[in-house]
Design an enzyme around this catalytic site. Structure first.
Site, PDB file in Angstrom:
ATOM      1  N   ARG A  77      -2.992   6.209  -7.986  1.00  0.00           N
ATOM      2  CA  ARG A  77      -1.593   5.818  -8.266  1.00  0.00           C
ATOM      3  C   ARG A  77      -1.049   4.501  -7.369  1.00  0.00           C
ATOM      4  O   ARG A  77      -0.531   3.760  -7.767  1.00  0.00           O
ATOM      5  CB  ARG A  77      -0.478   6.884  -7.783  1.00  0.00           C
ATOM      6  CG  ARG A  77      -0.373   8.121  -9.011  1.00  0.00           C
ATOM      7  CD  ARG A  77      -0.303   9.177  -8.521  1.00  0.00           C
ATOM      8  NE  ARG A  77      -1.637   9.603  -8.013  1.00  0.00           N
ATOM      9  CZ  ARG A  77      -2.674  10.497  -8.660  1.00  0.00           C
ATOM     10  NH1 ARG A  77      -2.265  10.990  -9.729  1.00  0.00           N
ATOM     11  NH2 ARG A  77      -3.593  10.833  -8.003  1.00  0.00           N
TER      12      ARG A  77
ATOM     13  N   LYS B 132     -20.642  -2.365   8.621  1.00  0.00           N
ATOM     14  CA  LYS B 132     -21.456  -2.878   9.528  1.00  0.00           C
ATOM     15  C   LYS B 132     -21.125  -2.796  10.941  1.00  0.00           C
ATOM     16  O   LYS B 132     -21.553  -3.501  11.846  1.00  0.00           O
ATOM     17  CB  LYS B 132     -21.784  -4.402   9.367  1.00  0.00           C
ATOM     18  CG  LYS B 132     -22.582  -4.626   7.968  1.00  0.00           C
ATOM     19  CD  LYS B 132     -22.759  -6.011   7.511  1.00  0.00           C
ATOM     20  CE  LYS B 132     -22.834  -6.529   6.346  1.00  0.00           C
ATOM     21  NZ  LYS B 132     -22.537  -8.056   6.038  1.00  0.00           N
TER      22      LYS B 132
ATOM     23  N   ARG C 129      -3.803   1.328   3.328  1.00  0.00           N
ATOM     24  CA  ARG C 129      -4.001   2.961   3.368  1.00  0.00           C
ATOM     25  C   ARG C 129      -4.882   3.218   4.533  1.00  0.00           C
ATOM     26  O   ARG C 129      -6.197   2.735   4.226  1.00  0.00           O
ATOM     27  CB  ARG C 129      -4.172   3.406   2.113  1.00  0.00           C
ATOM     28  CG  ARG C 129      -4.561   5.058   2.148  1.00  0.00           C
ATOM     29  CD  ARG C 129      -4.562   5.712   0.885  1.00  0.00           C
ATOM     30  NE  ARG C 129      -3.201   5.519   0.458  1.00  0.00           N
ATOM     31  CZ  ARG C 129      -3.062   6.467  -0.598  1.00  0.00           C
ATOM     32  NH1 ARG C 129      -3.948   7.280  -1.186  1.00  0.00           N
ATOM     33  NH2 ARG C 129      -1.535   6.649  -1.255  1.00  0.00           N
TER      34      ARG C 129
ATOM     35  N   HIS D  79       4.227   7.804   4.203  1.00  0.00           N
ATOM     36  CA  HIS D  79       3.855   7.356   3.196  1.00  0.00           C
ATOM     37  C   HIS D  79       5.131   6.864   2.529  1.00  0.00           C
ATOM     38  O   HIS D  79       5.930   7.366   1.426  1.00  0.00           O
ATOM     39  CB  HIS D  79       3.296   8.490   2.009  1.00  0.00           C
ATOM     40  CG  HIS D  79       2.527   7.889   0.882  1.00  0.00           C
ATOM     41  ND1 HIS D  79       2.780   6.527   0.523  1.00  0.00           N
ATOM     42  CD2 HIS D  79       1.482   8.553  -0.301  1.00  0.00           C
ATOM     43  CE1 HIS D  79       2.014   6.329  -1.026  1.00  0.00           C
ATOM     44  NE2 HIS D  79       1.483   7.419  -1.037  1.00  0.00           N
TER      45      HIS D  79
HETATM   46  N1   CP Z   1       0.622   9.939  -4.553  1.00  0.00           N
HETATM   47  C1   CP Z   1      -0.454   9.327  -4.118  1.00  0.00           C
HETATM   48  O1   CP Z   1      -0.337   8.469  -2.929  1.00  0.00           O
HETATM   49  O2   CP Z   1      -1.500   9.172  -5.125  1.00  0.00           O
HETATM   50  P1   CP Z   1      -2.915   8.328  -4.774  1.00  0.00           P
HETATM   51  O3   CP Z   1      -3.601   9.035  -3.415  1.00  0.00           O
HETATM   52  O4   CP Z   1      -3.481   8.403  -6.053  1.00  0.00           O
HETATM   53  O5   CP Z   1      -2.428   6.843  -4.485  1.00  0.00           O
END
Ligand code: CP
Length: 313
Positions: free
Chosen positions: A54, A82, A104, A132
């Site tokens: 997502r 590496k 991320r 998040h």
């Molecule tokens: N909700 C969410 O972060 O989903 P993904 O890990 O698929 O990005």
């Protein structure tokens, strides 16, 4: 702000600004022609060091719909393999003059650290158990559209709270907007000392869901359990999986949310997840694209604004 690293530093007015703009992007995304030009001429690089469906897809679509040049780094095929460090990788990409870096990473704090080393705007797409922010913002937009407001709601966040950056960002955002948040789950999956933060904690789903407006379910995040307590799926579903019987304790018009990825038959019954009268899980995904468009649009305006004259602080 120059970056979007978490919900913690945001003022309620800034949250509302992002959601109001995202509402406009929901309308744009429902048109046959979905193109805007807020990011035209800008370069967006997506760096995902952890799996995603997502967040990665919606950041990519958001950038493309607003006219950015979007590059997805295949981190599995990068020189990280590496031995190059996260910071050296970021500095290398920074030298190519990106404007927006979406990151991320499995380690809490890694995205904040990276943001200190680069010249561009950094958006946190999830760092370890920390934050998040775009997930909490898309959840907030979903709630505001479904309930007509984002204050004075009773909201239950259920399941594996202790390993969840989604729970943490939501708890902060929903608290800032003056909602009453309850955490429901087994004590083994509850952060220690959480009761001291003015949040109600329940071990029992029937008690925790009583008369709530919103039920937010979470996945068991085994990848962050470090060999600690891992409940059996059968036992967990029996006690904490959201089914019709447990949902009956919530208000009759309560909505059901899940950030995904979802494990049917573990934390949620498949029929509840698919019930279009209760579940807003697909709406959450739709709001994800709009919220990410809004966040990048606002950060881009700040990039272009004279120093100290950002659109939001
Ligand atoms: N909700 C969410 O972060 O989903 P993904 O890990 O698929 O990005």
């Amino acid at each position: 702000a120059r970056h979007l690293l978490g919900i913690e530093p945001l003022h309620p007015v800034e949250i509302t600004t992002i959601l109001d703009l995202a509402d406009k992007y929901v309308d744009l995304n429902r048109q046959p022609n979905k193109h805007g030009d807020a990011l035209r001429g800008l370069t967006q690089i997506n760096m995902f060091f952890e799996n995603s469906t997502r967040t990665q897809a919606s950041f990519e679509l958001a950038g493309k719909r607003l006219g950015a040049d979007v590059m997805n780094m295949a981190m599995q095929a990068s020189s990280i393999k590496k031995g190059e460090t996260l910071i050296d990788t970021a500095l290398t990409l920074n030298a190519m003059h990106p404007d927006l870096l979406v990151v991320r990473h499995p380690h809490s704090g890694a995205v904040d650290l990276l943001a200190q080393k680069v010249n561009c705007a950094v958006l946190n797409a999830g760092d370890g158990k920390h934050e998040h922010p775009t997930q909490a913002l898309l959840d907030a937009l979903t709630i505001r559209r479904a309930k007509g407001r984002l204050h004075r709601l009773n909201i239950a966040i259920c399941g594996d709270i202790s390993h969840s950056r989604v729970a943490r960002s939501n708890l902060i955002l929903l608290g800032k907007m003056e909602n009453r948040v309850r955490l429901v789950g087994p004590p083994t999956l509850m952060p220690s000392g959480i009761g001291e933060f003015g949040v109600e904690v329940y071990e029992d789903m029937a008690e925790g869901l009583k008369d709530v407006d919103v039920v937010m379910m979470l996945r068991l995040q085994r990848e962050r359990m470090d060999g600690g307590f891992i409940p059996s799926e059968r036992e967990y579903y029996h006690r904490y999986g959201l089914d019709a019987e447990k949902l009956a304790h919530a208000k009759p018009d309560a909505i059901v949310m899940h950030p995904g990825p979802m494990n049917r038959g573990v934390e949620i019954d498949g029929d509840i997840a698919d019930d279009i009268n209760r579940s807003v899980i697909q709406e959450q995904v739709e709001m994800g694209v709009a919220v990410r468009m809004a966040a990048m649009d606002l950060l881009a305006r700040n990039l272009r604004a004279p120093k100290d004259e950002g659109v939001y602080v």
